[in-house]
Motif scaffolding. Structure first.
Motif, PDB file in Angstrom:
ATOM      1  N   LEU A  62      82.996  61.949  18.094  1.00 51.73           N
ATOM      2  CA  LEU A  62      83.494  63.088  18.353  1.00 51.73           C
ATOM      3  C   LEU A  62      84.758  63.423  18.024  1.00 51.73           C
ATOM      4  CD1 LEU A  62      82.321  63.665  21.780  1.00 51.73           C
ATOM      5  CD2 LEU A  62      81.044  64.774  19.871  1.00 51.73           C
ATOM      6  N   LEU A  63      85.837  62.434  18.085  1.00 48.40           N
ATOM      7  CA  LEU A  63      87.300  62.466  17.630  1.00 48.40           C
ATOM      8  C   LEU A  63      87.661  61.442  16.599  1.00 48.40           C
ATOM      9  CD1 LEU A  63      88.742  62.987  21.096  1.00 48.40           C
ATOM     10  CD2 LEU A  63      88.464  64.653  19.482  1.00 48.40           C
ATOM     11  N   PRO A  64      88.432  61.499  15.744  1.00 51.95           N
ATOM     12  CA  PRO A  64      88.964  60.875  14.758  1.00 51.95           C
ATOM     13  C   PRO A  64      89.951  59.612  15.078  1.00 51.95           C
ATOM     14  CG  PRO A  64      90.043  62.620  14.604  1.00 51.95           C
ATOM     15  CD  PRO A  64      89.305  62.881  15.693  1.00 51.95           C
ATOM     16  N   PHE A  65      89.429  58.483  15.638  1.00 51.81           N
ATOM     17  CA  PHE A  65      90.155  57.534  15.730  1.00 51.81           C
ATOM     18  C   PHE A  65      89.381  56.029  15.382  1.00 51.81           C
ATOM     19  CE2 PHE A  65      87.737  58.054  19.830  1.00 51.81           C
ATOM     20  CZ  PHE A  65      87.270  56.935  20.157  1.00 51.81           C
ATOM     21  N   ARG A  66      90.091  55.225  14.939  1.00 53.34           N
ATOM     22  CA  ARG A  66      89.476  53.968  14.651  1.00 53.34           C
ATOM     23  C   ARG A  66      89.456  53.208  16.102  1.00 53.34           C
ATOM     24  NH1 ARG A  66      92.896  50.620  10.916  1.00 53.34           N
ATOM     25  NH2 ARG A  66      93.801  52.736  10.510  1.00 53.34           N
ATOM     26  N   LEU A  67      88.075  52.558  16.164  1.00 49.85           N
ATOM     27  CA  LEU A  67      87.667  52.020  17.386  1.00 49.85           C
ATOM     28  C   LEU A  67      87.664  50.498  17.025  1.00 49.85           C
ATOM     29  CD1 LEU A  67      87.024  51.726  20.410  1.00 49.85           C
ATOM     30  CD2 LEU A  67      84.461  52.355  19.621  1.00 49.85           C
TER      31      LEU A  67
END
Length: 120
Positions: A62-67
């Motif tokens: 849903l959100l643009p972050f690197r996990l």
């Protein structure tokens, strides 16, 4: 709203998660809602909590972050170091999962830090 990952950010923001996915989701939502210059920063979430893997995986859709998923709780310091090793920004910011973004401020923070002498 459509988000995309950027390739040349000025700021990398790192969150280390451990038993805080609900609070972290609110932090990320507030950040992405308040900051209009999505090409100025990237977000890396280091997950130290195996039990919250699926919730964070879903949030990353849903959100643009690197996990970055850890196989075990390696602690805050090592989590930060492992996330920082993948950072693309020239400025590194460490944030707690209970952070709430109240207004646009990353451009101002980045400008201030870039003006500081490099030897301090």
């Amino acid at each position: 709203m459509i988000f995309t990952m950027i390739t040349n950010p000025t700021i990398t923001l790192v969150f280390v998660n451990f038993q805080s996915v609900w609070s972290l989701s609110l932090a990320l939502e507030s950040l992405f809602l308040q900051e209009p210059h999505k090409d100025f920063f990237e977000v890396i979430v280091f997950n130290n909590d195996v039990k919250e893997r699926s919730a964070l995986k879903q949030l990353s859709r849903l959100l643009p972050f690197r996990l970055i998923q850890s196989e075990s709780n390696v602690g805050f310091g090592q989590g930060v170091n492992m996330a920082a090793a993948q950072a693309q920004g020239t400025i590194l910011g460490l944030l707690n999962p209970d952070t709430r973004w109240l207004r646009e401020s990353l451009i101002e923070i980045g400008g201030f830090l870039k003006e500081q002498p490099k030897d301090t």
